[in-house]
Design a protein around this motif. Structure first.
Motif, mmCIF file in Angstrom:
data_model
loop_
_atom_site.group_PDB
_atom_site.id
_atom_site.type_symbol
_atom_site.label_atom_id
_atom_site.label_comp_id
_atom_site.label_asym_id
_atom_site.label_seq_id
_atom_site.Cartn_x
_atom_site.Cartn_y
_atom_site.Cartn_z
ATOM 1 N N LEU A 1 37.884 11.482 -11.883
ATOM 2 C CA LEU A 1 38.139 11.206 -13.225
ATOM 3 C C LEU A 1 38.337 9.586 -13.065
ATOM 4 N N THR A 2 37.711 8.793 -14.058
ATOM 5 C CA THR A 2 37.570 7.448 -13.826
ATOM 6 C C THR A 2 37.911 7.146 -15.381
ATOM 7 N N ALA A 3 38.925 6.267 -15.707
ATOM 8 C CA ALA A 3 39.566 5.718 -16.948
ATOM 9 C C ALA A 3 39.210 4.403 -17.005
ATOM 10 N N ASP A 4 38.591 3.813 -18.101
ATOM 11 C CA ASP A 4 38.597 2.394 -18.300
ATOM 12 C C ASP A 4 39.139 2.328 -19.692
ATOM 13 N N PRO A 5 40.464 2.183 -19.783
ATOM 14 C CA PRO A 5 41.354 2.028 -20.937
ATOM 15 C C PRO A 5 40.679 0.725 -21.789
ATOM 16 N N ALA A 6 40.396 -0.351 -21.044
ATOM 17 C CA ALA A 6 39.737 -1.427 -22.180
ATOM 18 C C ALA A 6 38.464 -1.088 -22.836
ATOM 19 N N ALA A 7 37.541 -0.205 -22.133
ATOM 20 C CA ALA A 7 36.270 0.221 -22.813
ATOM 21 C C ALA A 7 36.472 1.470 -23.442
ATOM 22 N N LYS A 8 37.531 2.081 -23.532
ATOM 23 C CA LYS A 8 38.088 3.273 -24.069
ATOM 24 C C LYS A 8 37.313 4.542 -23.604
ATOM 25 N N LEU A 9 37.112 4.566 -22.260
ATOM 26 C CA LEU A 9 36.294 5.646 -21.948
ATOM 27 C C LEU A 9 36.740 6.225 -20.698
ATOM 28 N N LEU A 10 36.563 7.613 -20.731
ATOM 29 C CA LEU A 10 36.707 8.346 -19.550
ATOM 30 C C LEU A 10 35.676 9.198 -19.349
ATOM 31 N N VAL A 11 35.449 9.147 -17.958
ATOM 32 C CA VAL A 11 34.236 9.988 -17.322
ATOM 33 C C VAL A 11 34.470 10.844 -16.314
ATOM 34 N N VAL A 12 34.234 12.030 -16.366
ATOM 35 C CA VAL A 12 34.373 13.075 -15.568
ATOM 36 C C VAL A 12 33.367 13.213 -14.607
ATOM 37 N N TYR A 13 33.337 13.128 -13.143
ATOM 38 C CA TYR A 13 32.150 13.267 -12.521
ATOM 39 C C TYR A 13 32.499 14.521 -11.549
ATOM 40 N N PRO A 14 31.608 15.536 -11.880
ATOM 41 C CA PRO A 14 31.766 16.881 -11.099
ATOM 42 C C PRO A 14 31.214 16.657 -9.622
ATOM 43 N N PRO A 15 31.345 17.660 -8.818
ATOM 44 C CA PRO A 15 31.019 17.556 -7.459
ATOM 45 C C PRO A 15 29.562 17.375 -7.342
ATOM 46 N N ILE A 16 28.793 17.970 -7.861
ATOM 47 C CA ILE A 16 27.391 17.744 -7.791
ATOM 48 C C ILE A 16 26.945 16.195 -7.849
ATOM 49 N N ALA A 17 27.640 15.572 -8.922
ATOM 50 C CA ALA A 17 27.378 14.184 -9.110
ATOM 51 C C ALA A 17 27.693 13.016 -8.077
ATOM 52 N N LEU A 18 29.096 13.711 -7.382
ATOM 53 C CA LEU A 18 29.573 12.921 -6.382
ATOM 54 C C LEU A 18 28.785 13.102 -5.143
ATOM 55 N N ASP A 19 28.224 14.156 -5.071
ATOM 56 C CA ASP A 19 27.239 14.671 -3.607
ATOM 57 C C ASP A 19 26.132 13.422 -4.021
ATOM 58 N N GLU A 20 25.477 13.316 -4.970
ATOM 59 C CA GLU A 20 24.308 12.515 -5.414
ATOM 60 C C GLU A 20 24.698 10.963 -4.924
ATOM 61 N N MET A 21 25.682 10.653 -5.665
ATOM 62 C CA MET A 21 26.211 9.130 -5.329
ATOM 63 C C MET A 21 26.308 8.973 -3.929
ATOM 64 N N VAL A 22 27.090 9.665 -3.044
ATOM 65 C CA VAL A 22 27.363 9.591 -1.638
ATOM 66 C C VAL A 22 26.006 9.652 -1.101
ATOM 67 N N ALA A 23 25.124 10.433 -1.348
ATOM 68 C CA ALA A 23 23.818 10.564 -0.558
ATOM 69 C C ALA A 23 23.002 9.183 -0.883
ATOM 70 N N GLN A 24 22.898 8.926 -2.081
ATOM 71 C CA GLN A 24 22.254 7.436 -2.284
ATOM 72 C C GLN A 24 22.980 6.432 -1.727
ATOM 73 N N ALA A 25 24.324 6.416 -1.311
ATOM 74 C CA ALA A 25 25.004 5.311 -0.627
ATOM 75 C C ALA A 25 24.781 5.446 0.905
ATOM 76 N N GLU A 26 24.635 6.845 1.286
ATOM 77 C CA GLU A 26 24.090 6.897 2.701
ATOM 78 C C GLU A 26 23.001 6.321 3.219
ATOM 79 N N ARG A 27 21.859 6.627 1.917
ATOM 80 C CA ARG A 27 20.703 6.189 2.241
ATOM 81 C C ARG A 27 20.337 4.719 2.332
ATOM 82 N N ALA A 28 21.071 4.016 1.216
ATOM 83 C CA ALA A 28 21.059 2.471 1.247
ATOM 84 C C ALA A 28 21.594 1.909 2.736
ATOM 85 N N VAL A 29 22.622 2.519 2.948
ATOM 86 C CA VAL A 29 23.304 2.051 4.123
ATOM 87 C C VAL A 29 22.418 2.465 5.753
ATOM 88 N N LEU A 30 22.158 3.773 5.626
ATOM 89 C CA LEU A 30 21.698 4.176 6.958
ATOM 90 C C LEU A 30 19.959 4.124 6.906
#
Length: 123
Positions: free
Chosen positions: A89-118
């Motif tokens: 869960l990421t809350a940005d009270p100033a932007a009045k926005l809550l975003v829920v990241y399911p595991p599949i979205a986290l998997d993709e974000m981590v894979a992208q970061a790993e590709r960028a680094v490795l």
């Protein structure tokens, strides 16, 4: 991957939380940080692999009487969320926005970061 800043410039809040069998996310601290009280009307939609939640006086969904966020079954099915799964869960009270990241979205974000680094696909 860009260099990280030396200090945080935004007041975002992050939590890992489980979804119960009814679709409730019981982390009330994130709901409190958003300033949402029980009964607050919400817009909940999915897009880009994440679930976006905003306060909306015309919203169909509400914060439960116990102060929990309840994800509708259609949204849970869309992103393959089952009871007991953990979401970011990421809350940005100033932007009045809550975003829920399911595991599949986290998997993709981590894979992208790993590709960028490795470079290339992770092994």
């Amino acid at each position: 991957m860009p260099a990280l800043p030396q200090q945080r410039t935004e007041a975002k809040m992050y939590r890992l939380a489980s979804i119960d069998s009814s679709g409730r996310i019981r982390d009330r601290s994130i709901i409190g940080a958003m300033g949402w009280e029980p009964g607050a009307r919400l817009e909940i939609r999915q897009g880009g692999g994440v679930i976006v939640v905003r306060r909306d006086p015309q919203g169909v969904f509400t914060v439960t009487g116990q102060g929990h966020l309840l994800l509708p079954a259609a949204v849970r099915h869309w992103c393959g969320l089952a009871a007991g799964e953990r979401v970011l869960l990421t809350a940005d009270p100033a932007a009045k926005l809550l975003v829920v990241y399911p595991p599949i979205a986290l998997d993709e974000m981590v894979a992208q970061a790993e590709r960028a680094v490795l470079g290339g696909d992770p092994a």
